[in-house]
Design an enzyme around this catalytic site. Structure first.
Site, PDB file in Angstrom:
ATOM      1  N   PRO A  17      -8.896   9.132   6.041  1.00 42.73           N
ATOM      2  CA  PRO A  17      -9.334   7.678   6.141  1.00 42.73           C
ATOM      3  C   PRO A  17      -8.094   6.741   6.127  1.00 42.73           C
ATOM      4  O   PRO A  17      -7.049   6.658   5.207  1.00 42.73           O
ATOM      5  CB  PRO A  17      -9.980   7.363   4.690  1.00 42.73           C
ATOM      6  CG  PRO A  17     -10.725   8.770   4.425  1.00 42.73           C
ATOM      7  CD  PRO A  17      -9.674   9.712   4.746  1.00 42.73           C
ATOM      8  N   ASN A  18      -8.180   5.723   7.182  1.00 38.94           N
ATOM      9  CA  ASN A  18      -7.250   4.678   7.237  1.00 38.94           C
ATOM     10  C   ASN A  18      -6.004   5.166   8.010  1.00 38.94           C
ATOM     11  O   ASN A  18      -5.252   4.289   8.184  1.00 38.94           O
ATOM     12  CB  ASN A  18      -7.213   3.719   5.823  1.00 38.94           C
ATOM     13  CG  ASN A  18      -8.261   3.229   5.481  1.00 38.94           C
ATOM     14  OD1 ASN A  18      -9.233   2.504   6.120  1.00 38.94           O
ATOM     15  ND2 ASN A  18      -8.881   3.494   4.274  1.00 38.94           N
ATOM     16  N   ARG A  25      -0.549  -2.269   9.607  1.00 40.54           N
ATOM     17  CA  ARG A  25      -0.437  -2.857   8.151  1.00 40.54           C
ATOM     18  C   ARG A  25       0.365  -2.318   7.432  1.00 40.54           C
ATOM     19  O   ARG A  25       0.541  -1.069   7.488  1.00 40.54           O
ATOM     20  CB  ARG A  25      -1.962  -3.318   7.669  1.00 40.54           C
ATOM     21  CG  ARG A  25      -2.905  -3.613   8.737  1.00 40.54           C
ATOM     22  CD  ARG A  25      -3.132  -5.187   8.599  1.00 40.54           C
ATOM     23  NE  ARG A  25      -3.274  -5.724   7.363  1.00 40.54           N
ATOM     24  CZ  ARG A  25      -4.617  -5.939   6.949  1.00 40.54           C
ATOM     25  NH1 ARG A  25      -5.642  -5.720   7.823  1.00 40.54           N
ATOM     26  NH2 ARG A  25      -4.708  -6.567   5.724  1.00 40.54           N
ATOM     27  N   TYR A  30       4.301   2.238   4.501  1.00 39.90           N
ATOM     28  CA  TYR A  30       4.149   3.408   5.385  1.00 39.90           C
ATOM     29  C   TYR A  30       5.203   3.444   6.782  1.00 39.90           C
ATOM     30  O   TYR A  30       4.800   4.364   7.352  1.00 39.90           O
ATOM     31  CB  TYR A  30       2.530   3.424   5.763  1.00 39.90           C
ATOM     32  CG  TYR A  30       1.607   3.800   4.570  1.00 39.90           C
ATOM     33  CD1 TYR A  30       1.573   4.649   3.694  1.00 39.90           C
ATOM     34  CD2 TYR A  30       0.705   2.701   4.159  1.00 39.90           C
ATOM     35  CE1 TYR A  30       0.822   4.905   2.760  1.00 39.90           C
ATOM     36  CE2 TYR A  30      -0.116   2.589   3.210  1.00 39.90           C
ATOM     37  CZ  TYR A  30      -0.233   3.807   2.361  1.00 39.90           C
ATOM     38  OH  TYR A  30      -1.021   4.059   1.371  1.00 39.90           O
ATOM     39  N   ASN A  81      -2.906  15.631   5.154  1.00 38.50           N
ATOM     40  CA  ASN A  81      -2.883  14.292   4.541  1.00 38.50           C
ATOM     41  C   ASN A  81      -4.303  13.806   4.360  1.00 38.50           C
ATOM     42  O   ASN A  81      -4.675  13.131   5.143  1.00 38.50           O
ATOM     43  CB  ASN A  81      -1.956  13.290   5.438  1.00 38.50           C
ATOM     44  CG  ASN A  81      -1.925  11.954   4.279  1.00 38.50           C
ATOM     45  OD1 ASN A  81      -2.292  11.831   3.456  1.00 38.50           O
ATOM     46  ND2 ASN A  81      -0.664  11.228   4.933  1.00 38.50           N
ATOM     47  N   ALA A  84      -6.842   8.760   0.846  1.00 40.67           N
ATOM     48  CA  ALA A  84      -7.445   8.408  -0.442  1.00 40.67           C
ATOM     49  C   ALA A  84      -8.295   9.370  -0.794  1.00 40.67           C
ATOM     50  O   ALA A  84      -8.734   9.500  -2.031  1.00 40.67           O
ATOM     51  CB  ALA A  84      -8.283   6.988  -0.371  1.00 40.67           C
ATOM     52  N   ASP A  94     -13.188  21.640  -2.507  1.00 41.71           N
ATOM     53  CA  ASP A  94     -13.857  23.088  -2.532  1.00 41.71           C
ATOM     54  C   ASP A  94     -13.611  23.369  -1.358  1.00 41.71           C
ATOM     55  O   ASP A  94     -13.502  24.892  -0.818  1.00 41.71           O
ATOM     56  CB  ASP A  94     -15.289  22.780  -2.824  1.00 41.71           C
ATOM     57  CG  ASP A  94     -15.434  22.258  -4.446  1.00 41.71           C
ATOM     58  OD1 ASP A  94     -14.760  22.749  -5.037  1.00 41.71           O
ATOM     59  OD2 ASP A  94     -16.645  21.997  -4.648  1.00 41.71           O
ATOM     60  N   GLU A 105      -0.174  20.149   1.602  1.00 43.23           N
ATOM     61  CA  GLU A 105      -0.236  18.555   1.559  1.00 43.23           C
ATOM     62  C   GLU A 105       0.779  17.946   1.760  1.00 43.23           C
ATOM     63  O   GLU A 105       1.900  18.085   1.376  1.00 43.23           O
ATOM     64  CB  GLU A 105      -0.768  18.438   0.046  1.00 43.23           C
ATOM     65  CG  GLU A 105      -1.160  17.185  -0.499  1.00 43.23           C
ATOM     66  CD  GLU A 105      -1.479  16.777  -1.716  1.00 43.23           C
ATOM     67  OE1 GLU A 105      -1.152  17.714  -2.717  1.00 43.23           O
ATOM     68  OE2 GLU A 105      -2.150  15.904  -2.112  1.00 43.23           O
ATOM     69  N   HIS A 107       1.930  13.893   2.185  1.00 43.00           N
ATOM     70  CA  HIS A 107       1.946  12.087   1.959  1.00 43.00           C
ATOM     71  C   HIS A 107       3.098  11.399   2.510  1.00 43.00           C
ATOM     72  O   HIS A 107       4.095  11.855   2.009  1.00 43.00           O
ATOM     73  CB  HIS A 107       1.459  11.613   0.358  1.00 43.00           C
ATOM     74  CG  HIS A 107       0.509  12.186  -0.070  1.00 43.00           C
ATOM     75  ND1 HIS A 107      -1.046  11.721   0.270  1.00 43.00           N
ATOM     76  CD2 HIS A 107       0.138  13.490  -1.046  1.00 43.00           C
ATOM     77  CE1 HIS A 107      -1.727  12.585  -0.490  1.00 43.00           C
ATOM     78  NE2 HIS A 107      -1.194  13.445  -0.976  1.00 43.00           N
ATOM     79  N   LEU A 108       2.597  10.161   3.066  1.00 41.17           N
ATOM     80  CA  LEU A 108       3.932   9.615   3.656  1.00 41.17           C
ATOM     81  C   LEU A 108       4.718   8.900   2.447  1.00 41.17           C
ATOM     82  O   LEU A 108       6.016   8.807   2.335  1.00 41.17           O
ATOM     83  CB  LEU A 108       3.326   8.596   4.589  1.00 41.17           C
ATOM     84  CG  LEU A 108       2.745   8.813   5.862  1.00 41.17           C
ATOM     85  CD1 LEU A 108       1.632   7.668   6.268  1.00 41.17           C
ATOM     86  CD2 LEU A 108       3.686   9.140   6.808  1.00 41.17           C
ATOM     87  N   SER A 109       4.029   8.244   1.658  1.00 43.38           N
ATOM     88  CA  SER A 109       4.702   7.661   0.663  1.00 43.38           C
ATOM     89  C   SER A 109       4.669   8.616  -0.648  1.00 43.38           C
ATOM     90  O   SER A 109       4.181   9.610  -0.739  1.00 43.38           O
ATOM     91  CB  SER A 109       3.744   6.469   0.124  1.00 43.38           C
ATOM     92  OG  SER A 109       2.545   6.944  -0.491  1.00 43.38           O
ATOM     93  N   ARG A 114       3.613   5.107  -7.274  1.00 48.16           N
ATOM     94  CA  ARG A 114       2.832   4.162  -6.874  1.00 48.16           C
ATOM     95  C   ARG A 114       1.748   4.145  -8.135  1.00 48.16           C
ATOM     96  O   ARG A 114       2.016   4.557  -9.328  1.00 48.16           O
ATOM     97  CB  ARG A 114       2.147   4.472  -5.753  1.00 48.16           C
ATOM     98  CG  ARG A 114       3.156   4.683  -4.595  1.00 48.16           C
ATOM     99  CD  ARG A 114       2.498   4.593  -3.162  1.00 48.16           C
ATOM    100  NE  ARG A 114       1.644   3.606  -2.773  1.00 48.16           N
ATOM    101  CZ  ARG A 114       0.691   3.571  -1.838  1.00 48.16           C
ATOM    102  NH1 ARG A 114       0.783   4.817  -1.270  1.00 48.16           N
ATOM    103  NH2 ARG A 114       0.094   2.577  -1.656  1.00 48.16           N
TER     104      ARG A 114
HETATM  105  O1  CA2 Z   1       1.078   8.118   1.315  1.00 50.17           O
HETATM  106  C1  CA2 Z   1       0.118   8.683   1.933  1.00 50.17           C
HETATM  107  O2  CA2 Z   1       0.322   9.293   3.012  1.00 50.17           O
HETATM  108  C2  CA2 Z   1      -1.097   8.676   1.372  1.00 50.17           C
HETATM  109  O3  CA2 Z   1      -1.935   9.463   1.639  1.00 50.17           O
HETATM  110  C3  CA2 Z   1      -1.656   7.355   2.327  1.00 50.17           C
HETATM  111  C4  CA2 Z   1      -3.068   6.934   1.809  1.00 50.17           C
HETATM  112  C5  CA2 Z   1      -3.167   6.476   0.447  1.00 50.17           C
HETATM  113  O4  CA2 Z   1      -4.461   6.310  -0.034  1.00 50.17           O
HETATM  114  C6  CA2 Z   1      -2.816   7.736  -0.543  1.00 50.17           C
HETATM  115  O5  CA2 Z   1      -2.487   7.322  -1.860  1.00 50.17           O
HETATM  116  C7  CA2 Z   1      -1.121   8.158  -0.123  1.00 50.17           C
HETATM  117  C8  CA2 Z   1      -3.574   5.472   2.662  1.00 50.17           C
HETATM  118  C9  CA2 Z   1      -3.657   5.947   4.062  1.00 50.17           C
HETATM  119  C10 CA2 Z   1      -3.986   4.284   4.718  1.00 50.17           C
HETATM  120  O6  CA2 Z   1      -2.945   3.803   5.363  1.00 50.17           O
HETATM  121  C11 CA2 Z   1      -2.865   2.837   5.760  1.00 50.17           C
HETATM  122  C12 CA2 Z   1      -2.035   2.581   6.863  1.00 50.17           C
HETATM  123  C13 CA2 Z   1      -1.789   1.088   7.206  1.00 50.17           C
HETATM  124  C14 CA2 Z   1      -2.538   0.132   6.561  1.00 50.17           C
HETATM  125  C15 CA2 Z   1      -3.456   0.302   5.622  1.00 50.17           C
HETATM  126  C16 CA2 Z   1      -3.602   1.719   5.238  1.00 50.17           C
END
Ligand code: CA2
Length: 156
Positions: A17-18, A25, A30, A81, A84, A94, A105, A107-109, A114
């Site tokens: 998601p997102n 944003r 990110y 990835n 959330a 599962d 797995e 994650h960008l960040s 965090r």
């Molecule tokens: O760091 C990552 O890749 C995350 O998986 C990104 C997720 C976050 O919930 C994880 O904790 C870490 C969020 C992805 C949403 O990305 C956005 C990008 C631009 C604006 C808003 C959200």
């Protein structure tokens, strides 16, 4: 004999998601690149590694579960990835644990720098490896890691 492209292992790269909002944003966390940029980079990295990729994003938990189940019959490995959903979804956990193929797995960040609620991932326990904090390069690192895991599996 070298493999034809059609014979190269297919890996699914699944995004939660997102992540479709990347580049629009929160560039401070990110980066400025878009998910389309990451998809292009993954295509190049996969080509170099002798893999094919099927790159997808969904905002819906059930669709991601469906794709993980599809990976069991179509893919040699999964890079995910789960965004959330990593921190909340027992359903994704599962589905991944039913897979016989390797999971990496991404994650960008760096989720450990965090908020505390991001420090636990339901994906990590069912992943062969976890990459976080390298931004979009993490996907290329995951593809290289997946190529190594698949070569190890193929050659014993
Ligand atoms: O760091 C990552 O890749 C995350 O998986 C990104 C997720 C976050 O919930 C994880 O904790 C870490 C969020 C992805 C949403 O990305 C956005 C990008 C631009 C604006 C808003 C959200």
């Amino acid at each position: 004999m070298p493999q034809t492209v059609a014979e190269q292992p297919l890996i699914f790269i699944l995004n939660g998601p997102n992540l479709n909002m990347l580049g629009k944003r929160e560039a401070g966390i990110y980066g400025t690149g878009t998910l389309a940029d990451i998809e292009t980079a993954c295509g190049g990295a996969a080509k170099s590694a002798g893999l094919r990729v099927d790159f997808r994003q969904s905002n819906h938990e059930g669709e991601i579960v469906d794709w993980i189940q599809e990976a069991q019959v179509k893919a040699a490995g999964v890079v995910i990835n789960a965004a959330a959903l990593s921190h909340s979804s027992v359903a994704v956990h599962d589905a991944l644990r039913l897979l016989d193929v390797p999971v990496i797995e991404v994650h960008l960040s760096n989720i450990y720098r965090r908020e505390a609620f991001r420090h636990h991932s339901y994906v990590s326990a069912v992943a062969s490896g976890v990459i976080c904090g390298f931004g979009a390069d993490g996907y290329k690192l995951a593809i290289a890691g997946m190529a190594r895991l698949l070569a190890e599996r193929a050659h014993g």
